[in-house]
Design a protein around this motif. Sequence first.
Motif, PDB file in Angstrom:
ATOM      1  N   THR A  83       0.837  -1.188   0.010  1.00 20.25           N
ATOM      2  CA  THR A  83      -0.047  -0.009   0.113  1.00 20.25           C
ATOM      3  C   THR A  83       0.895   1.346   0.113  1.00 20.25           C
ATOM      4  OG1 THR A  83      -0.186  -0.200   2.401  1.00 20.25           O
ATOM      5  CG2 THR A  83      -1.952  -0.935   1.107  1.00 20.25           C
ATOM      6  N   GLY A  84       0.147   2.574  -0.366  1.00 26.68           N
ATOM      7  CA  GLY A  84       1.206   3.633  -0.281  1.00 26.68           C
ATOM      8  C   GLY A  84       1.254   3.983   1.164  1.00 26.68           C
ATOM      9  N   LEU A 108     -22.625   4.436  -2.400  1.00 25.64           N
ATOM     10  CA  LEU A 108     -22.420   5.944  -2.787  1.00 25.64           C
ATOM     11  C   LEU A 108     -20.595   6.383  -2.372  1.00 25.64           C
ATOM     12  CD1 LEU A 108     -25.514   7.752  -2.094  1.00 25.64           C
ATOM     13  CD2 LEU A 108     -24.892   6.756  -4.360  1.00 25.64           C
ATOM     14  N   LEU A 109     -20.149   5.399  -2.287  1.00 24.26           N
ATOM     15  CA  LEU A 109     -18.425   5.785  -1.818  1.00 24.26           C
ATOM     16  C   LEU A 109     -17.634   5.581  -3.073  1.00 24.26           C
ATOM     17  CD1 LEU A 109     -16.374   6.333   0.444  1.00 24.26           C
ATOM     18  CD2 LEU A 109     -15.878   3.732   0.487  1.00 24.26           C
ATOM     19  N   ASN A 110     -17.234   6.826  -3.449  1.00 25.35           N
ATOM     20  CA  ASN A 110     -16.229   6.972  -4.551  1.00 25.35           C
ATOM     21  C   ASN A 110     -15.020   6.494  -4.192  1.00 25.35           C
ATOM     22  OD1 ASN A 110     -15.955   7.610  -7.230  1.00 25.35           O
ATOM     23  ND2 ASN A 110     -16.070   9.896  -6.825  1.00 25.35           N
ATOM     24  N   TYR A 112     -11.870   6.396  -4.429  1.00 27.13           N
ATOM     25  CA  TYR A 112     -10.642   7.517  -4.389  1.00 27.13           C
ATOM     26  C   TYR A 112     -10.015   7.497  -3.155  1.00 27.13           C
ATOM     27  CZ  TYR A 112     -11.348   8.744  -9.281  1.00 27.13           C
ATOM     28  OH  TYR A 112     -11.693   8.990 -10.661  1.00 27.13           O
ATOM     29  N   PRO A 113      -8.673   8.094  -2.891  1.00 24.46           N
ATOM     30  CA  PRO A 113      -8.351   7.980  -1.607  1.00 24.46           C
ATOM     31  C   PRO A 113      -8.972   8.749  -0.479  1.00 24.46           C
ATOM     32  CG  PRO A 113      -6.772   8.172  -3.159  1.00 24.46           C
ATOM     33  CD  PRO A 113      -7.755   8.492  -3.897  1.00 24.46           C
ATOM     34  N   ASN A 139      -5.079  12.921   6.737  1.00 25.53           N
ATOM     35  CA  ASN A 139      -4.917  11.280   6.797  1.00 25.53           C
ATOM     36  C   ASN A 139      -4.436  10.606   8.035  1.00 25.53           C
ATOM     37  OD1 ASN A 139      -5.787  11.552   3.905  1.00 25.53           O
ATOM     38  ND2 ASN A 139      -3.779  12.495   3.849  1.00 25.53           N
ATOM     39  N   ALA A 152      -3.141   3.760   5.573  1.00 19.87           N
ATOM     40  CA  ALA A 152      -2.645   3.447   4.065  1.00 19.87           C
ATOM     41  C   ALA A 152      -3.628   2.708   3.371  1.00 19.87           C
ATOM     42  CB  ALA A 152      -1.322   2.449   4.335  1.00 19.87           C
ATOM     43  N   GLN A 153      -3.446   2.680   2.142  1.00 20.29           N
ATOM     44  CA  GLN A 153      -4.748   2.307   1.138  1.00 20.29           C
ATOM     45  C   GLN A 153      -4.136   1.529   0.037  1.00 20.29           C
ATOM     46  OE1 GLN A 153      -6.892   5.564   0.379  1.00 20.29           O
ATOM     47  NE2 GLN A 153      -8.009   5.494   2.424  1.00 20.29           N
ATOM     48  N   SER A 154      -5.025   0.761  -0.545  1.00 20.74           N
ATOM     49  CA  SER A 154      -4.892   0.346  -2.157  1.00 20.74           C
ATOM     50  C   SER A 154      -6.061   0.038  -2.738  1.00 20.74           C
ATOM     51  CB  SER A 154      -3.766  -0.884  -1.908  1.00 20.74           C
ATOM     52  OG  SER A 154      -3.492  -1.338  -3.347  1.00 20.74           O
ATOM     53  N   ILE A 155      -6.017   0.804  -3.833  1.00 20.40           N
ATOM     54  CA  ILE A 155      -7.394   0.817  -4.630  1.00 20.40           C
ATOM     55  C   ILE A 155      -7.290   0.037  -5.910  1.00 20.40           C
ATOM     56  CG2 ILE A 155      -9.284   2.334  -5.395  1.00 20.40           C
ATOM     57  CD1 ILE A 155      -8.054   4.603  -3.435  1.00 20.40           C
ATOM     58  N   THR A 156      -8.260  -0.956  -6.146  1.00 18.15           N
ATOM     59  CA  THR A 156      -8.062  -1.595  -7.429  1.00 18.15           C
ATOM     60  C   THR A 156      -9.163  -1.141  -7.972  1.00 18.15           C
ATOM     61  OG1 THR A 156      -9.285  -3.584  -6.675  1.00 18.15           O
ATOM     62  CG2 THR A 156      -6.913  -3.298  -6.146  1.00 18.15           C
ATOM     63  N   LYS A 157      -9.535  -1.993  -9.400  1.00 18.42           N
ATOM     64  CA  LYS A 157     -10.709  -1.428  -9.992  1.00 18.42           C
ATOM     65  C   LYS A 157     -12.187  -1.431  -9.327  1.00 18.42           C
ATOM     66  CE  LYS A 157     -12.584  -2.665 -14.653  1.00 18.42           C
ATOM     67  NZ  LYS A 157     -12.503  -3.784 -15.765  1.00 18.42           N
TER      68      LYS A 157
END
Lengths: 260, 155
Positions: A83-84, A108-110, A112-113, A139, A152-157
């Motif tokens: 993760t970042g 409804l959660l977009n 994005y970080p 953060n 920290a997060q990681s976002i996939t499709k």
Amino acid sequence: MNLHNAKKTALPIMNLVRMQGVPILDQLHLEERLLRSDFKNWCILNVGTPQPTIVMGVSGKPSELINIKSVIYNQVPVIRRFTGGGTVIVDKETIFVTLICSRQAVPLLNLYPQPIMSWTGTLYHDALSDFGKFQLRENDYVFNNLKFGGNAQSITKNRWIHHTSFLWDYDVKNMDYLKHPPRSPKYRLERSHEEFLCKMKDFVPSKLIFIEKTLNSLQKHFVLQPIQADDINALNIPYAPSSRLLTKEELEKELLSTTA
Amino acid sequence: MASRVLWASRAASYLRISTFNRAFSTVLKDLKYNDTHEWVKVDGDSATVGITDHAQDHLGDVVYVELPEVGSTVAQGANFGAVESVKATSDIISPVSGEIVEVNDELSNSPGLVNASPYENGWIIKVKLNDAAELDSLMDFEKYTKFCEEEDAKH
């Protein structure tokens, strides 16, 4: 109750795994496998990792973030996670809470970080505002402007992971392994680690109360389904995780490149 | 004021950009877009890929770009790299399939190019296309603009 209405308001299921003292590298491997190769929602709780371990984000440069000489001398493990985000030193007094969700899990959660971070801020505000002036500050989770939780997060499709290391307690001497990072939040105001951080145990009565309050907050959004850690291994999820231990040779090479 | 507006819209038309109030992001007319906010510019059987202004705006300051290897393959809809912003890594999803023939090495030193110039200097990979027919499944600038508006309105 009208079955149609019950179905409409049904909360999504979240599998809950509670662990104690699992090494942080094993936890990260599990998380990456569940994020990438599974489709369900998960909450992973791990109370402590056996030995003090430095964990850097995916793009972390050891020469910028850690005091490499003393890290090598004292044989402190250094992990680069998938993760970042920034660098932490974790130990048996760190509580890890991880959320892994599919796109539809939080309506409804977009993905994005910032929206994800903000949503978790409301979750932990629910859990912790009884114990101190809780805020999500650039953060970080803080009590009275003192950080106790790093994220920290990681976002996939179609999925995301948000994991947090909570400083229940920590050894101030261990913070000496970490440099003041080149990118730090504005609210830190050049404060040293000691002046910038706080210990959760000074605010929350017990680890169990923190965990139960967090789970209560989660239950407003999910139906929690306990899963044994052994049962996850049985799922046999094929994925080669990227989080890894840096070798002594890599750290020495970094040290040489800065002193050359 | 009217003449300034007229000049701006003529300039926009010349530059083939569609501009709105900054509440909406810039969308270029001659590109194609997927629903995960990547763009592709096609030139024969070659394509350049990057992330859109909408994406970079929502991601925040990009501090690192994980680039794939030249020679590796990408598949439409699959991730091929990632950007790091704030505390997150976010997958980059390819709008096309093919072989990667070039990556933008500038991004290793200047990841902020993705924010500053998402459609020009912030390009990420160049691909030799496998199947031009895949482009039919992508959005043109009008559909993508509407897609972004609807997505922002929902959240």
